[in-house]
Scaffold this active site. Structure first.
Site, PDB file in Angstrom:
ATOM      1  N   GLY A  70       0.633  -1.177   0.035  1.00 59.80           N
ATOM      2  CA  GLY A  70      -0.013  -0.158   0.017  1.00 59.80           C
ATOM      3  C   GLY A  70       0.849   1.269   0.019  1.00 59.80           C
ATOM      4  O   GLY A  70       0.502   2.321  -0.633  1.00 59.80           O
ATOM      5  N   ARG A  95      -7.842  -2.622  -0.929  1.00 55.56           N
ATOM      6  CA  ARG A  95      -7.586  -1.444  -0.031  1.00 55.56           C
ATOM      7  C   ARG A  95      -8.067  -0.002  -0.692  1.00 55.56           C
ATOM      8  O   ARG A  95      -7.947   0.159  -2.037  1.00 55.56           O
ATOM      9  CB  ARG A  95      -6.141  -1.532   0.119  1.00 55.56           C
ATOM     10  CG  ARG A  95      -5.408  -3.056   0.939  1.00 55.56           C
ATOM     11  CD  ARG A  95      -4.118  -2.909   1.512  1.00 55.56           C
ATOM     12  NE  ARG A  95      -4.109  -1.629   2.390  1.00 55.56           N
ATOM     13  CZ  ARG A  95      -2.774  -1.657   3.109  1.00 55.56           C
ATOM     14  NH1 ARG A  95      -1.880  -2.377   2.479  1.00 55.56           N
ATOM     15  NH2 ARG A  95      -2.750  -0.669   3.893  1.00 55.56           N
ATOM     16  N   ASP A 101       0.847  -0.371  13.454  1.00 52.13           N
ATOM     17  CA  ASP A 101       1.377  -1.447  12.613  1.00 52.13           C
ATOM     18  C   ASP A 101       1.808  -2.745  13.766  1.00 52.13           C
ATOM     19  O   ASP A 101       1.875  -3.759  13.314  1.00 52.13           O
ATOM     20  CB  ASP A 101       2.599  -1.293  11.950  1.00 52.13           C
ATOM     21  CG  ASP A 101       2.123  -0.571  10.511  1.00 52.13           C
ATOM     22  OD1 ASP A 101       1.229  -0.706  10.335  1.00 52.13           O
ATOM     23  OD2 ASP A 101       3.076   0.037  10.097  1.00 52.13           O
ATOM     24  N   ARG A 134      -7.448  -6.778   9.871  1.00 55.40           N
ATOM     25  CA  ARG A 134      -6.334  -7.158  11.092  1.00 55.40           C
ATOM     26  C   ARG A 134      -7.419  -7.394  12.462  1.00 55.40           C
ATOM     27  O   ARG A 134      -6.737  -8.171  13.335  1.00 55.40           O
ATOM     28  CB  ARG A 134      -5.463  -6.477  11.485  1.00 55.40           C
ATOM     29  CG  ARG A 134      -4.325  -6.477  10.199  1.00 55.40           C
ATOM     30  CD  ARG A 134      -3.185  -5.484  10.382  1.00 55.40           C
ATOM     31  NE  ARG A 134      -2.153  -5.938   9.481  1.00 55.40           N
ATOM     32  CZ  ARG A 134      -1.070  -5.353   9.116  1.00 55.40           C
ATOM     33  NH1 ARG A 134      -0.853  -4.038   9.611  1.00 55.40           N
ATOM     34  NH2 ARG A 134      -0.370  -5.757   7.904  1.00 55.40           N
TER      35      ARG A 134
HETATM   36  C1  S3P Z   1       2.984   3.713   6.517  1.00 55.57           C
HETATM   37  C2  S3P Z   1       2.083   4.314   7.255  1.00 55.57           C
HETATM   38  C3  S3P Z   1       0.825   3.554   7.839  1.00 55.57           C
HETATM   39  C4  S3P Z   1       1.291   2.154   8.144  1.00 55.57           C
HETATM   40  C5  S3P Z   1       1.967   1.509   6.879  1.00 55.57           C
HETATM   41  C6  S3P Z   1       3.445   2.246   6.704  1.00 55.57           C
HETATM   42  C7  S3P Z   1       3.896   4.591   5.912  1.00 55.57           C
HETATM   43  O1  S3P Z   1      -0.028   3.387   6.981  1.00 55.57           O
HETATM   44  O2  S3P Z   1       0.227   1.173   8.614  1.00 55.57           O
HETATM   45  O3  S3P Z   1       2.387   0.157   7.438  1.00 55.57           O
HETATM   46  O4  S3P Z   1       5.222   3.885   5.531  1.00 55.57           O
HETATM   47  O5  S3P Z   1       3.865   5.748   5.676  1.00 55.57           O
HETATM   48  P1  S3P Z   1      -1.228   4.452   6.667  1.00 55.57           P
HETATM   49  O6  S3P Z   1      -0.475   5.894   6.345  1.00 55.57           O
HETATM   50  O7  S3P Z   1      -2.204   4.275   5.888  1.00 55.57           O
HETATM   51  O8  S3P Z   1      -1.774   4.961   8.033  1.00 55.57           O
END
Ligand code: S3P
Length: 438
Positions: free
Chosen positions: A94, A122, A324, A355
């Site tokens: 993501g 997602r 996380d 989750r």
């Molecule tokens: C991340 C931000 C978080 C986190 C993901 C990594 C990042 O997600 O859960 O594992 O590297 O900016 P969100 O920005 O969707 O909250």
């Protein structure tokens, strides 16, 4: 899909170096790909996700050389990406899809971003909105990937993030860096600030103005038209990977684990307070700073003495700070004295898996009592768990979280889809084996 058997342990002892931080590796890969010159990134994450980002940068014209070990060299495109010949594959990541959308939107290309099944589930609308306001056209299918970015010259916006998301913040900052005018961004709940540090490290100017009244969010501003210069950097170890071992240390009275060179950025380090509240004792042995990121060596063991029998509550801003780590905290919660209540964590339902649902399902499979709420979980403490077949849902953090819970269960546990760990921590099972005493 491979299954991994986890046998109960007597204790965990020894020292460990976790792979380079996934979040920082993504950002360094992307900014190095855009910058002018060759960046040398030591201890780059060995996880599959940041390597998806590297693959995308190559397709956009950067040159990537891997090795020796976890080092990576990236020669950037000097500000102008090329039109890729095929869709960019973001795999399970993501972060890659969302942050890359912002990075490429100011370029005059049409680029389609694709990913695996989990990634296509997602939400991506959160990225489309600000980038569309800036002038890019983003096509989604029902708010999901595949995502086609029709890029071109962008104009600055003044944006408030509607949900706490470092990925949305990053997409806007990366687009703002290359837009016309000065982009500003406020976030109600402050999220991890690796992008801010990384942008500065690569030579960009970024300012943070405090809110007018106490408690008001601060405002980030980034002027467009800035050029980036390559860097040499060492990626700190990933606190979210260290989390599995910090939680494992809570399980045994004589556990003693030393984690070397782990990232201690304050926007990621709230986990250490949570571990302390749940009965861990953490000592920071060394700390140093590089490119705005703190790197330290920490020692963890279980605190002596009686612990509060009250449940510990994670809610509000703290939820965003340990988002996380919630699966592993929940997985060890039944073994704590007072248990754990997690609130305001609805974002967990749209991570690599749902989750909240998967943690509840797997805890129940191990015989635990747990209440599932729309935005979190309530897990009583002082419970005994038994080994079970765990459904990882092909989610790396679920596979690793329940490998830790399995260490104090009675009987063996099987983790179905254990290979998912390689998304962030390919060495996880070897490291676990090296520290575990039976
Ligand atoms: C991340 C931000 C978080 C986190 C993901 C990594 C990042 O997600 O859960 O594992 O590297 O900016 P969100 O920005 O969707 O909250």
């Amino acid at each position: 899909m491979s299954t991994q058997k986890i046998r109960p342990a007597r204790t965990l002892q020894g020292s460990l170096t976790v792979p380079g931080d996934k979040s920082i590796s993504h950002r360094y890969a992307m900014l190095a790909g855009l910058a002018e010159g060759t960046s040398r990134l030591v201890n780059f994450s060995t996880g599959a996700d940041p390597h998806s980002s590297l693959g995308c940068m190559e397709a956009l014209g950067a040159t990537v050389r891997k090795g020796p070990g976890a080092a990576v060299e990236v020669t950037g495109v000097g500000g102008s990406f090329r039109q890729p010949v095929a869709s960019l594959d973001c795999g399970n990541s993501g972060s890659t899809m969302r942050m890359l959308a912002g990075l490429i939107a100011p370029h005059p290309h049409t680029v389609t971003l694709i990913g695996d099944h989990s990634l296509t589930l997602r939400p991506m609308e959160r990225i489309r909105k600000p980038l569309a306001q800036m002038g890019a056209r983003i096509d989604l299918v029902d708010g999901h990937a595949p995502m086609t970015v029709h890029g071109g010259p962008l104009r600055a916006i003044d944006f408030t993030t509607p949900i706490p998301s470092a990925q949305v913040k990053t997409a806007v900052l990366f687009a703002g860096l290359q837009a016309e005018g000065t982009t500003s961004l406020s976030e109600g709940i402050r999220t991890r600030d690796h992008s801010e540090h990384a942008l500065k490290a690569f030579g960009a100017t970024l300012t943070r103005t405090p809110g007018a009244n106490p408690g008001d969010p601060s405002k980030l501003s980034i002027a467009g038209g800035q050029k980036l210069k390559a860097i040499d950097a060492t990626v700190p170890g990933d606190m979210s990977s260290a989390a599995f071992f910090l939680c494992a240390a809570l399980l045994f009275p004589d556990s003693n684990i030393v984690l070397d060179s782990v990232g201690m950025n304050p926007t990621r380090a709230a986990l250490m307070d949570v571990i302390a509240a749940l009965g861990g004792r953490i000592k920071v042995l060394t700390v140093e700073e590089q490119h705005g990121e703190l790197i330290g060596t920490i020692q963890v063991n279980r605190a002596e003495g009686k612990l509060a029998a009250e449940p510990y509550v994670i809610s509000g801003a703290l939820t965003a700070q340990v988002i996380d780590e919630l699966p592993v905290l929940a997985a060890v919660a039944p073994y704590t004295a007072g248990g754990l209540i997690i609130r305001d964590a609805q974002e967990l339902r749209v991570k690599e898996s749902d989750r909240i649902a998967l943690v509840a399902k797997n805890l129940r499979a191990m015989g635990a009592e747990v209440k599932e709420n729309p935005d979190g979980l309530e897990i009583p403490g002082n419970q005994s768990l038994h080994g079970a077949m765990i459904d990882s849902g092909t989610d790396h953090r679920i596979a690793m979280a329940f490998s830790i819970a399995a260490l104090r269960a009675t009987g063996d546990t099987e983790i179905d889809g254990a290979e998912a760990a390689s998304i962030s921590f390919p060495e996880f099972f070897t490291a676990l084996d090296a520290l575990t005493q039976r």
